[in-house]
Structures are given as structure tokens and as C-alpha cells.
Design an enzyme around this catalytic site. Structure first.
Site, short mmCIF file in Angstrom:
data_model
loop_
_atom_site.label_atom_id
_atom_site.label_comp_id
_atom_site.label_asym_id
_atom_site.label_seq_id
_atom_site.Cartn_x
_atom_site.Cartn_y
_atom_site.Cartn_z
N TYR A 152 0.82 -1.21 0.00
CA TYR A 152 0.00 0.00 0.00
C TYR A 152 0.86 1.27 0.00
CZ TYR A 152 -4.79 -1.72 0.68
OH TYR A 152 -6.03 -2.27 0.52
N LYS A 203 2.80 -15.11 2.03
CA LYS A 203 3.11 -15.96 0.88
C LYS A 203 4.62 -16.20 0.90
CE LYS A 203 1.10 -17.08 -2.53
NZ LYS A 203 0.71 -18.48 -2.90
N ASP A 236 -3.28 -17.81 0.47
CA ASP A 236 -4.30 -18.39 -0.42
C ASP A 236 -5.01 -19.55 0.27
OD1 ASP A 236 -1.89 -19.79 -0.53
OD2 ASP A 236 -2.07 -20.33 -2.65
N ASP A 260 -6.59 -6.86 3.78
CA ASP A 260 -7.71 -6.18 3.12
C ASP A 260 -8.67 -7.23 2.55
OD1 ASP A 260 -9.17 -4.02 1.97
OD2 ASP A 260 -8.20 -4.42 0.04
N ASP A 264 -12.45 -8.80 4.20
CA ASP A 264 -13.72 -8.72 3.46
C ASP A 264 -14.37 -10.10 3.39
OD1 ASP A 264 -13.64 -6.01 2.87
OD2 ASP A 264 -14.22 -6.32 0.78
C1 IPM Z 1 -10.57 -1.02 3.66
C2 IPM Z 1 -10.79 -0.37 2.34
C3 IPM Z 1 -9.63 0.55 2.03
C4 IPM Z 1 -8.38 -0.29 1.90
C5 IPM Z 1 -9.83 1.46 0.82
C6 IPM Z 1 -11.11 2.26 0.91
C7 IPM Z 1 -8.65 2.36 0.60
O1 IPM Z 1 -10.98 -1.33 1.36
O2 IPM Z 1 -10.43 -0.30 4.66
O3 IPM Z 1 -10.52 -2.25 3.71
O4 IPM Z 1 -8.08 -0.82 0.82
O5 IPM Z 1 -7.68 -0.44 2.89
MG MG Z 2 -11.05 -3.33 2.07
#
Ligand code: IPM
Ligand code: MG
Length: 375
Positions: A152, A203, A236, A260, A264
Site C-alpha cells: 500500500y 506468501k 491463499d 484487506d 472482506d
Molecule cells: C478497507 C478499504 C480501504 C483499503 C480502501 C477504501 C482504501 O478497502 O479499509 O478495507 O483498501 O484499505
Molecule cells: Mg477493504
């Protein structure tokens, strides 16, 4: 990125900065504001609330996703409550001015290196998951995502012209030992208060930075956390295991990018993105002060913005995390979390988690219902 001397500005213990942001952010943060005011009035807590712009709304007004003034306010706040930033409206905006840059700048310059993302399957909502109830019921995972390093922020980065009229996009994945160790320490400490298990994901079969990650986590474990169970897993495989048997996990610690994606994925196991909070924590200084930002996992959801149907629970539970981690008010955090449970037990639901037999309520009705259970 310029360094604004974050170490020189003192944190005001009781200062809470609200940055509602874009989309449904303002609607959900306004419920949090009601709750903070309730604690001020009814529990005589002297929280000092300030509110300002970050994200697309700031870009629209000031031409930048976060102004220096707001950034300095953030620096002196013990707690930042962020709603959400971004949306298709700003798709065409130049990269460095995109709404998300506000979030990334706050994370990086406030040095909020540890991102805690719980994935808890609320028993009232087991059926909302796309997975079978027996796979997810009772699920309680804590993902600890490294938040200020890795690909990042690594340099070099950019898009550069090369020969033949082609271009190349470059990002760099870097981790130093100390970056790995400080986030791993957070994961081990958390595990001790939970089920005492850490799974570290990287990884290492492909990336040197992953190899270093694995070695540093293992050596910290051997030196200081022998009593915590540690497992290494390729990222993975972790992604697959999260679907196959998510209850094998307690705390997962991983880098910025894998964190990230895995967070999710884990959040969706619970079926209710609208309920999941998060905390981004910095290091404590010698006076024990720590900067921190709290935000719901869900995004700005521009499609439902302004309709009064967004679920404020993720933001409200984010404030509960703030009470616990930043404000040293564990009892108040418990009270708030319990109030949310009671309201869910009574069958009140915003549209996103509505099921048969439940009563649909608006964003502000949900906030009010939770407040009514705080007494
Ligand atoms: C998160 C989001 C952010 C990230 C974006 C909005 C920059 O997806 O907080 O998970 O990628 O970290
Ligand atoms: Mg995210």
C-alpha cells in the site's frame, strides 16, 4: 508524503473527532453522535466532540480529500470516528486527490499500524450468511491487519512510460522486522484474552517479504509468547480455509493487502456487513497515549445514501471499541454492546438484515432503540 511531526502534537484525552465522510457515512455517524451525547448527559463523561470533512465531501469543498486543518485536528484527537469515504462520483478525480487518500493519509501519518477487524456471527443473524448455519454459528474471528506498510505504501510506485509506447505500473511490497514484530505482538496479546491461537498468513513460498514475515513472527513467539498456539498459513490457503472451516481460527495476523482481502471475505461469513466494526490503533507513547481511528467495515454505499435505511450498528459497535481500546471504559463498552444485542433480540432490523417476522426500522430509529436500552 510529508511528515507533519505527529510525535510533537499532544493527544487530548477526551477529544473525539467525527469524520462522517461520504455516502451513508453522515447518517451512521450521526447515530454515534447521539450515543456520545447520551454518555455525556447521562453518565457525565466529558467527551469533547468535533466534526469535520474528509473524503469526497472535502474534495468538493476544498479541492483536497483532507485539509491540513482537519489533519491537525485528527492529530490531537484521542479518537477519530470515521464513517466512510468515496463513491463513483469521484471516479474521475486524479489519483492523489481521491477520497480514499484521506483515509490512507490518516492511517500512515498517525501511524495506525494495527487494524483490528472482528468477524462475529451474531446468533440472531445466522441465517443471513451465505454459508450453512453449522459452519458459521458461534463464529468469532479477530483479523489483525498490518495497516501502514506493505504494498500500500512501498516505494518506488507509480505509472511510468517505457519503450514502444508501453507503460508500466509499479508498486513495491516491503516489510521491515520491526513493522512485522509490532503488529504480531498486538495479535499475540489479543489472542491471550481470547482463545489463545494465532494464525499468521503470508506468501513465504513466493515472496521474500513473506519469508521474513514468517521468520519474525515465529521468533517473537519463541521469545515471548510460547504459551500462545501459533500456526503459519499461506494466504491463499487461509482464504480457502475461511470458507471451508472458519471456526478453526481465533486471531489471524497478516499484511496490509492480504488483510484487506481476507477481512472482506471473513466479514461476509457473518452475513451482516452492516454490523461489523473496526479499530485502527497506533503505538502508545511514553505517557501511555495512543492515537486511534474507528470505522465500520462497510463502505459508503452511495446507492442507499440519504434514504435513512443504512444500518448504524457497525458504527455504534466501532464506538464501543473506542470506549474499550482508547477511552478505558470497558464497562460502558459492555453496556453499549449489550444494548445492541437486546435490540437485535427484540427483532428490530434495518433493511440490510431484515428477515421474516422482524420489524423494519430506519437508521435513526435503530439508533434511538439502542439508546433506549442503555439505561
Ligand atoms: C478497507 C478499504 C480501504 C483499503 C480502501 C477504501 C482504501 O478497502 O479499509 O478495507 O483498501 O484499505
Ligand atoms: Mg477493504
Amino acid at each position: 508524503m510529508k511528515n507533519h511531526g505527529s510525535s510533537m502534537i499532544k493527544v487530548k484525552k477526551r477529544k473525539i473527532l467525527l469524520l462522517p465522510g461520504d455516502g451513508i457515512g453522515p447518517e451512521v455517524i450521526s447515530e454515534v453522535k447521539k450515543i456520545i451525547n447520551w454518555f455525556n448527559d447521562k453518565r457525565s463523561l466529558d467527551f469533547e466532540i468535533d466534526e469535520d470533512l474528509a473524503g469526497g465531501c472535502s474534495y468538493d469543498k476544498h479541492g483536497t480529500p483532507i485539509t491540513d486543518e482537519v489533519f491537525y485536528k485528527a492529530l490531537e484527537s484521542a479518537v477519530i470516528m470515521l464513517g466512510a469515504v468515496g463513491g463513483p462520483k469521484w471516479d474521475g478525480v486524479e489519483f492523489s486527490k481521491k477520497p480514499e487518500r484521506a483515509l490512507l493519509k490518516l492511517r500512515k501519518e498517525l501511524k495506525l499500524f494495527a487494524n483490528l477487524r472482528p468477524a462475529i456471527c451474531f446468533k440472531q443473524l445466522v441465517d443471513a450468511s451465505t454459508l450453512k448455519p453449522e459452519i458459521v454459528s458461534g463464529l468469532d474471528i479477530m483479523i489483525v491487519r498490518e495497516l501502514t506498510g506493505g504494498i500500500y505504501f512501498g516505494e518506488p510506485r507509480g505509472i511510468k512510460p517505457i519503450e514502444n509506447g508501453e507503460r508500466k505500473g509499479i508498486n513495491t511490497h516491503i516489510y521491515t522486522s520491526s513493522e512485522i514484530i509490532r503488529v504480531a505482538r498486538i495479535a499475540f496479546d489479543l489472542a491471550k484474552k481470547r482463545s489463545n491461537k494465532v494464525t499468521s498468513c503470508e506468501k513465504s513460498n513466493v515472496m521474500e517479504a513473506g519469508q521474513l514475515w514468517k521468520e519474525e513472527v515465529q521468533s517473537l513467539h519463541d521469545k515471548e509468547y510460547k504459551d500462545v498456539e501459533l500456526k503459519h498459513m499461506l494466504a491463499d490457503n487461509c482464504s480457502m480455509q475461511l470458507l471451508r472451516n472458519p471456526k478453526q481460527f481465533d486471531v489471524i495476523v497478516t499484511d496490509n493487502l492480504f488483510g484487506d482481502m481476507l477481512s472482506d471475505q471473513a466479514s461476509m461469513l457473518t452475513g451482516s456487513l452492516g454490523l461489523l466494526p473496526s479499530a485502527s490503533l497506533g503505538a502508545k507513547n511514553k505517557d501511555g497515549e495512543m492515537r486511534a481511528m474507528y470505522e465500520p467495515i462497510h463502505g459508503s454505499a452511495p446507492d442507499i445514501a440519504g434514504k435513512g435505511i443504512a444500518n448504524p450498528i457497525a458504527s455504534i459497535l466501532s464506538f464501543a471499541m473506542a470506549l474499550r481500546y482508547s477511552l478505558e471504559l470497558d464497562k460502558e463498552a459492555d453496556t453499549l454492546e449489550k444494548a445492541v444485542q437486546i435490540v437485535l433480540n427484540e427483532g428490530l432490523r434495518t433493511k440490510d438484515i431484515l428477515s421474516k417476522g422482524a420489524k423494519e426500522v430506519s437508521t435513526s430509529e435503530m439508533g434511538d432503540a439502542i439508546i433506549s436500552k442503555l439505561q
